[in-house]
Design a protein around this motif. Structure first.
Motif, PDB file in Angstrom:
ATOM      1  N   TYR A  61     -10.670   8.853  -3.303  1.00 22.72           N
ATOM      2  CA  TYR A  61      -9.851   7.652  -3.449  1.00 22.72           C
ATOM      3  C   TYR A  61     -10.135   7.019  -4.800  1.00 22.72           C
ATOM      4  O   TYR A  61     -11.156   7.288  -5.449  1.00 22.72           O
ATOM      5  N   ASN A  73      -5.080  -7.093  -0.686  1.00 23.26           N
ATOM      6  CA  ASN A  73      -5.451  -5.688  -0.831  1.00 23.26           C
ATOM      7  C   ASN A  73      -4.252  -4.811  -0.502  1.00 23.26           C
ATOM      8  O   ASN A  73      -3.526  -5.074   0.466  1.00 23.26           O
ATOM      9  N   LEU A  75      -3.076  -0.740   0.076  1.00 24.01           N
ATOM     10  CA  LEU A  75      -3.429   0.662   0.265  1.00 24.01           C
ATOM     11  C   LEU A  75      -2.197   1.517   0.049  1.00 24.01           C
ATOM     12  O   LEU A  75      -1.155   1.294   0.666  1.00 24.01           O
ATOM     13  N   ILE A 132     -11.044   1.983   4.629  1.00 20.12           N
ATOM     14  CA  ILE A 132     -10.794   0.618   4.163  1.00 20.12           C
ATOM     15  C   ILE A 132     -11.902  -0.323   4.621  1.00 20.12           C
ATOM     16  O   ILE A 132     -12.249  -1.276   3.902  1.00 20.12           O
ATOM     17  N   TRP A 141      -5.056  -5.806   4.756  1.00 18.53           N
ATOM     18  CA  TRP A 141      -4.399  -4.961   3.755  1.00 18.53           C
ATOM     19  C   TRP A 141      -2.881  -4.961   3.913  1.00 18.53           C
ATOM     20  O   TRP A 141      -2.360  -5.149   5.016  1.00 18.53           O
TER      21      TRP A 141
END
Length: 329
Positions: A61, A73, A75, A132, A141
């Motif tokens: 990642y 956040n 992702l 996460i 997120w």
């Protein structure tokens, strides 16, 4: 007459048996071959590459932090054959708006580990949830998933809804394929071997990658774009990933998702390319009806990868949506 018919029937059965045995053994005679060039994950890693062992699989990642305290956040989850490279045009606009951004390579893709059992979509959901939490425990997120990654992101939103404040589906492959019953043939080992041959001799060449990208982009890809996709695909074991995707849990997860879309609690935006031939726009329209809190935006003339080919329009839709979700941030 009856004896003659029986004799003819036996000959036909013997012929069909011969054909079955021949095509069952033939793929094992043909060597898989190797890509024209082959690399390791370490050779093509980025400056901000990170690896974390999750459930026995080394997952790659990349993390970008804003200069001030993050306003949220994000992702990013790529699609079939993609990697963190797929989001190269979208990360910095998010960071500049104050978001902490993580792009991940699903096991079996990008720089993440390959191997038997790595290409399991149900397992991906648990692995990404763990990932996460390893970045920041109890953090919230925004989920962004492209194509196959859209299904993974939706499953994550359903699995632990308290962790996610919004869902962004980019040409999301959420529904099961229409001819999924044919995938049952891939439980037959010779069929799996044939598929591995097709992958190795088609996709795992610069020309094969270029052809697939041209279809996904709706235009001719540049040499840098081809290389960005091709090099990770040459990592040993990619053909195992491609076979497992059709024999594992991916289709089962899609069937389950289709039945549970009405349970999604997050606000969602569905971003689609008008000319997407991989996951047609009608699926985006269907999604907009099935997700309770969603809107569909269509990017004219874009195909399956609008975040790469129509960068300005895509980033504007994405940032405007996130701003509406968190206006005070």
């Amino acid at each position: 007459m009856s004896k003659k018919r029986n004799s003819t029937g036996k000959k036909i059965l013997l012929f069909l048996l011969f054909v079955l045995v021949f095509f069952s053994l033939l793929p094992y005679v043909i060597p898989l071959g190797i890509p024209e060039q082959q690399v390791s994950a370490e050779e093509i890693a980025y400056e901000n590459s990170n690896f974390l062992m999750v459930d026995g699989v080394n997952i790659h990642y990349r993390l970008w932090k804003p200069t001030l305290d993050p306003r949220g956040n994000v992702l990013l989850v790529h699609g079939l054959g993609g990697s963190t490279f797929s989001w190269r045009h979208n990360v910095m606009p998010l960071v500049e708006e104050g978001y902490q951004v993580m792009a991940v390579d699903l096991p079996g893709f990008g720089l993440s580990e390959r191997g038997p059992g790595s290409a399991d979509s149900q397992r991906w959901v648990e692995q990404l949830l763990y990932l996460i939490d390893s970045i920041e425990e109890n953090s919230i997120w925004h989920l962004v998933g492209h194509s196959m990654g859209g299904g993974v992101a939706t499953a994550m939103a359903l699995e632990q809804p308290e962790k996610f404040s919004s869902l962004v589906l980019v040409c999301g492959a959420v529904y099961p394929p229409p001819l999924r019953f044919l995938l049952g043939l891939l439980q037959f080992p010779p069929a799996q071997r044939w598929l591995a041959l097709l992958v190795n001799r088609g996709l795992l060449s610069p020309e094969g990658t270029e052809d697939l990208l041209a279809s996904a982009y709706g235009r001719t890809p540049s040499p840098d774009e081809v290389e960005g996709y091709y090099l990770p695909l040459t990592i040993k074991g990619t053909e195992i990933t491609m076979v497992e995707l059709n024999t594992g849990t991916t289709v089962d997860m899609a069937v389950n998702l289709a039945e549970r879309l009405g349970e999604v609690k997050q606000e969602a935006i569905i971003i689609w390319g008008e000319n997407d031939s991989w996951v047609p726009l009608m699926q985006g329209e269907r999604l907009a009806g099935d997700l309770p809190w969603s809107e569909l935006v269509i990017i004219p003339e874009a195909a399956h990868c609008p975040m790469e080919t129509h960068v300005n329009e895509f980033n504007r839709f994405l940032l405007d949506f996130l701003q509406r979700i968190n206006p005070e941030a």
